[in-house]
Design a protein around this motif. Structure first.
Motif, PDB file in Angstrom:
ATOM      1  N   ALA A   1       0.999  -0.868   0.464  1.00 44.98           N
ATOM      2  CA  ALA A   1       0.465  -0.324   0.181  1.00 44.98           C
ATOM      3  C   ALA A   1       0.822   1.440  -0.400  1.00 44.98           C
ATOM      4  O   ALA A   1       1.801   1.668   0.852  1.00 44.98           O
ATOM      5  CB  ALA A   1      -0.825  -0.246   1.061  1.00 44.98           C
ATOM      6  N   PRO A   2       0.492   2.430  -1.077  1.00 40.16           N
ATOM      7  CA  PRO A   2       1.179   3.350  -0.883  1.00 40.16           C
ATOM      8  C   PRO A   2       1.037   4.265   0.295  1.00 40.16           C
ATOM      9  O   PRO A   2       2.384   5.443   0.301  1.00 40.16           O
ATOM     10  CB  PRO A   2       1.242   3.784  -2.790  1.00 40.16           C
ATOM     11  N   CYS A   3      -0.021   4.460   0.603  1.00 38.21           N
ATOM     12  CA  CYS A   3      -0.041   5.874   1.413  1.00 38.21           C
ATOM     13  C   CYS A   3       0.101   4.954   2.716  1.00 38.21           C
ATOM     14  O   CYS A   3       0.394   5.764   4.249  1.00 38.21           O
ATOM     15  CB  CYS A   3      -1.365   5.017   1.465  1.00 38.21           C
ATOM     16  N   CYS A   4       0.288   3.933   2.878  1.00 32.18           N
ATOM     17  CA  CYS A   4       0.999   3.191   4.851  1.00 32.18           C
ATOM     18  C   CYS A   4       2.473   2.213   4.422  1.00 32.18           C
ATOM     19  O   CYS A   4       2.859   2.157   5.477  1.00 32.18           O
ATOM     20  CB  CYS A   4       0.013   3.046   5.806  1.00 32.18           C
ATOM     21  N   ASN A   5       2.728   1.937   3.189  1.00 34.43           N
ATOM     22  CA  ASN A   5       3.485   0.903   2.966  1.00 34.43           C
ATOM     23  C   ASN A   5       3.962   0.047   3.312  1.00 34.43           C
ATOM     24  O   ASN A   5       4.951  -0.699   3.631  1.00 34.43           O
ATOM     25  CB  ASN A   5       4.967   1.821   3.283  1.00 34.43           C
TER      26      ASN A   5
ATOM     27  N   VAL B   1     -12.255   0.588   8.191  1.00 37.29           N
ATOM     28  CA  VAL B   1     -13.372  -0.458   9.503  1.00 37.29           C
ATOM     29  C   VAL B   1     -12.886  -1.031  10.626  1.00 37.29           C
ATOM     30  O   VAL B   1     -13.978  -0.043  11.690  1.00 37.29           O
ATOM     31  CB  VAL B   1     -14.333  -1.632   8.016  1.00 37.29           C
ATOM     32  N   ASN B   2     -12.004  -1.161   9.822  1.00 40.42           N
ATOM     33  CA  ASN B   2     -11.833  -1.590  12.031  1.00 40.42           C
ATOM     34  C   ASN B   2     -10.148  -0.896  12.584  1.00 40.42           C
ATOM     35  O   ASN B   2      -9.934  -0.985  13.732  1.00 40.42           O
ATOM     36  CB  ASN B   2     -10.588  -3.151  12.169  1.00 40.42           C
ATOM     37  N   GLU B   3      -9.646   0.590  11.847  1.00 42.01           N
ATOM     38  CA  GLU B   3      -9.512   0.964  13.168  1.00 42.01           C
ATOM     39  C   GLU B   3     -10.075   2.263  14.053  1.00 42.01           C
ATOM     40  O   GLU B   3     -10.936   2.773  13.471  1.00 42.01           O
ATOM     41  CB  GLU B   3      -8.314   1.859  11.788  1.00 42.01           C
ATOM     42  N   THR B   4      -9.441   2.167  15.390  1.00 40.64           N
ATOM     43  CA  THR B   4     -10.076   2.994  15.700  1.00 40.64           C
ATOM     44  C   THR B   4      -9.724   4.249  15.998  1.00 40.64           C
ATOM     45  O   THR B   4     -10.451   5.268  16.914  1.00 40.64           O
ATOM     46  CB  THR B   4      -9.769   2.256  17.282  1.00 40.64           C
ATOM     47  N   ASP B   5      -8.565   4.714  15.794  1.00 47.13           N
ATOM     48  CA  ASP B   5      -7.726   6.055  15.794  1.00 47.13           C
ATOM     49  C   ASP B   5      -8.486   6.941  14.658  1.00 47.13           C
ATOM     50  O   ASP B   5      -8.010   6.510  13.129  1.00 47.13           O
ATOM     51  CB  ASP B   5      -6.640   6.263  15.925  1.00 47.13           C
ATOM     52  N   ASP B   6      -8.708   7.698  14.873  1.00 48.38           N
ATOM     53  CA  ASP B   6      -9.492   8.871  13.545  1.00 48.38           C
ATOM     54  C   ASP B   6      -8.653   9.230  12.787  1.00 48.38           C
ATOM     55  O   ASP B   6      -8.580   9.370  11.506  1.00 48.38           O
ATOM     56  CB  ASP B   6     -10.458   9.358  14.187  1.00 48.38           C
ATOM     57  N   LYS B   7      -7.522   9.165  12.939  1.00 55.32           N
ATOM     58  CA  LYS B   7      -6.413   9.802  12.337  1.00 55.32           C
ATOM     59  C   LYS B   7      -4.980   9.344  11.641  1.00 55.32           C
ATOM     60  O   LYS B   7      -4.572   9.914  10.897  1.00 55.32           O
ATOM     61  CB  LYS B   7      -5.123  10.783  13.470  1.00 55.32           C
ATOM     62  N   LYS B   8      -5.525   7.864  11.990  1.00 54.46           N
ATOM     63  CA  LYS B   8      -4.761   7.266  11.405  1.00 54.46           C
ATOM     64  C   LYS B   8      -5.727   6.121  10.222  1.00 54.46           C
ATOM     65  O   LYS B   8      -5.617   5.764   9.127  1.00 54.46           O
ATOM     66  CB  LYS B   8      -4.522   5.831  11.972  1.00 54.46           C
ATOM     67  N   ARG B   9      -6.881   6.705  10.039  1.00 52.68           N
ATOM     68  CA  ARG B   9      -7.677   5.701   9.423  1.00 52.68           C
ATOM     69  C   ARG B   9      -7.786   6.427   8.495  1.00 52.68           C
ATOM     70  O   ARG B   9      -7.824   7.626   7.969  1.00 52.68           O
ATOM     71  CB  ARG B   9      -9.568   6.246   9.505  1.00 52.68           C
ATOM     72  N   HIS B  10      -7.602   5.458   7.085  1.00 51.16           N
ATOM     73  CA  HIS B  10      -7.516   5.386   5.838  1.00 51.16           C
ATOM     74  C   HIS B  10      -8.170   4.774   4.652  1.00 51.16           C
ATOM     75  O   HIS B  10      -7.886   2.896   5.392  1.00 51.16           O
ATOM     76  CB  HIS B  10      -6.264   6.176   5.414  1.00 51.16           C
ATOM     77  N   GLU B  11      -8.086   4.558   3.569  1.00 48.28           N
ATOM     78  CA  GLU B  11      -8.256   3.839   2.748  1.00 48.28           C
ATOM     79  C   GLU B  11      -7.743   3.960   1.645  1.00 48.28           C
ATOM     80  O   GLU B  11      -6.370   4.824   1.388  1.00 48.28           O
ATOM     81  CB  GLU B  11      -9.811   4.223   2.030  1.00 48.28           C
ATOM     82  N   ILE B  12      -7.230   2.763   0.293  1.00 47.32           N
ATOM     83  CA  ILE B  12      -6.342   3.354  -0.434  1.00 47.32           C
ATOM     84  C   ILE B  12      -6.775   3.126  -2.212  1.00 47.32           C
ATOM     85  O   ILE B  12      -8.046   2.778  -2.416  1.00 47.32           O
ATOM     86  CB  ILE B  12      -5.510   1.332  -0.301  1.00 47.32           C
ATOM     87  N   ASP B  13      -5.876   3.806  -2.290  1.00 44.27           N
ATOM     88  CA  ASP B  13      -6.522   4.284  -4.031  1.00 44.27           C
ATOM     89  C   ASP B  13      -5.552   3.320  -4.950  1.00 44.27           C
ATOM     90  O   ASP B  13      -4.972   3.512  -5.399  1.00 44.27           O
ATOM     91  CB  ASP B  13      -5.565   6.191  -4.236  1.00 44.27           C
ATOM     92  N   ARG B  14      -6.612   2.258  -5.697  1.00 48.13           N
ATOM     93  CA  ARG B  14      -6.031   1.391  -6.396  1.00 48.13           C
ATOM     94  C   ARG B  14      -4.726   1.999  -7.143  1.00 48.13           C
ATOM     95  O   ARG B  14      -4.245   1.055  -8.074  1.00 48.13           O
ATOM     96  CB  ARG B  14      -7.162   0.089  -6.820  1.00 48.13           C
TER      97      ARG B  14
END
Length: 331
Positions: free
Chosen positions: A86-90, A105-118
């Protein structure tokens, strides 16, 4: 050639299953001058030289390398022989859905929550040799095919080609079901079944939103999606869940989602058989969710029928402003 087939099967059987061997063998034979029948080969050209056996052997080995491990690797979402970085979080994941489940979906920390751009994925890791490389269909180190279906536009791999995957340039992603069975509606902004080409109600970007029942984003969802007669969309399983609870209205506009004519007839019969008390008989204004008409109708505790169409899918409303003002002037 029959001897060659036996020799090659003996050579490769410790490395692959019989099914994999037959797949590789028949795949090569289908593209060569040899004819395969019931596991045997015969030369169509009597002048074929022995050197062709060596070429066939080389092709067979290459086909084996491409097919080894097919449908044996992957995750719950896809069968594939590679993972993505994943380029977003390596970090490394089996697929983008696995990434989004872990990081959104399962990330509890709002600051770390993100989705990948395929489309931003640049690196993949071969599941057989663990070699990391640029996105490509065939591993540059071990020669294995990392996905029977491969799309370089959205960096997608899948060994299960029974889905009839295809890439839609207008959607910008790969879809399943076969290109010939779908068309892209420019106004709705998505691929629909060709059966709906002339008969669906267009709603701008109808699938570029969350399902109104489960709130999952629909545009790239793995679940089947249905298009209602009103043009709105939702997951098929969510619609079935609604029906199990006797909910037959669109969650967004309240129009009936199926043919309710038989139900309306039953209500007609029930009202005809149920006399209202004299002190409850009155006229009320209703708005029809199905045809959009506003009418003044006879009140009945079973239901209020639209005065324009046969529907009982109505709700109480105020009298039209123009009619209310004219009555006020008369008074």
């Amino acid at each position: 050639m029959a001897v060659l087939a036996v020799r090659m099967e003996a050579l490769l059987s410790p490395l692959m299953s019989g099914e994999q061997f037959r797949y590789a063998y028949n795949n090569v034979a289908a593209h060569s001058h040899h004819h395969v029948v019931a596991g045997h080969t015969s030369c169509l050209d009597s002048d074929v030289e022995d050197d062709d056996d060596d070429d066939f052997t080389e092709d067979l080995v290459q086909a084996w390398k491409l097919s080894i491990g097919a449908n044996r690797y992957g995750c719950t979402h896809y069968k594939r022989r590679c993972k993505i970085r994943a380029p977003c979080c390596n970090e490394v994941f089996d697929c983008r859905h696995c990434h989004n489940e872990a990081k959104s979906v399962n990330e509890t920390d709002d600051k770390k929550r993100h989705e990948i751009d395929r489309h931003l994925v640049e690196k993949v890791i071969c599941s057989l040799c663990d070699h990391e490389q640029n996105v490509q269909q065939v591993c540059e180190k071990c020669g294995v095919c990392m996905g029977e279906f491969f799309c370089s536009k959205c960096n997608f791999f899948d060994d299960d080609t029974s889905k009839d995957q295809y890439h839609c340039d207008k959607c910008g992603i790969c879809r399943t079901g076969g290109r010939d069975n779908f068309f892209h509606c420019d106004r709705c902004g998505c691929c629909y079944s060709v059966k709906l080409r002339e008969g669906h109600t267009c709603v701008e970007k109808s699938m570029h939103q969350d399902c109104p029942v489960c709130m999952e984003y629909m545009f790239d969802s793995l679940k089947d999606i249905t298009v209602l007669t009103c043009g709105h969309t939702l997951h098929l399983e969510c619609l079935q869940e609604m029906h199990s609870h006797y909910k037959y209205n669109c969650p967004l506009c309240n129009k009936s989602v199926c043919d309710m004519s038989s139900v309306w007839k039953e209500i007609d019969e029930e009202i005809a058989a149920t006399q209202m008390p004299a002190n409850e008989m009155r006229m009320v204004w209703v708005f029809c969710n199905d045809c959009g008409a506003t009418n003044e109708v006879q009140y009945h505790h079973v239901g209020q029928k639209c005065g324009t169409c046969p529907s009982y899918n109505t709700r109480p409303t105020d009298a039209p402003a123009s009619l209310a003002s004219s009555r006020s002037e008369c008074c």
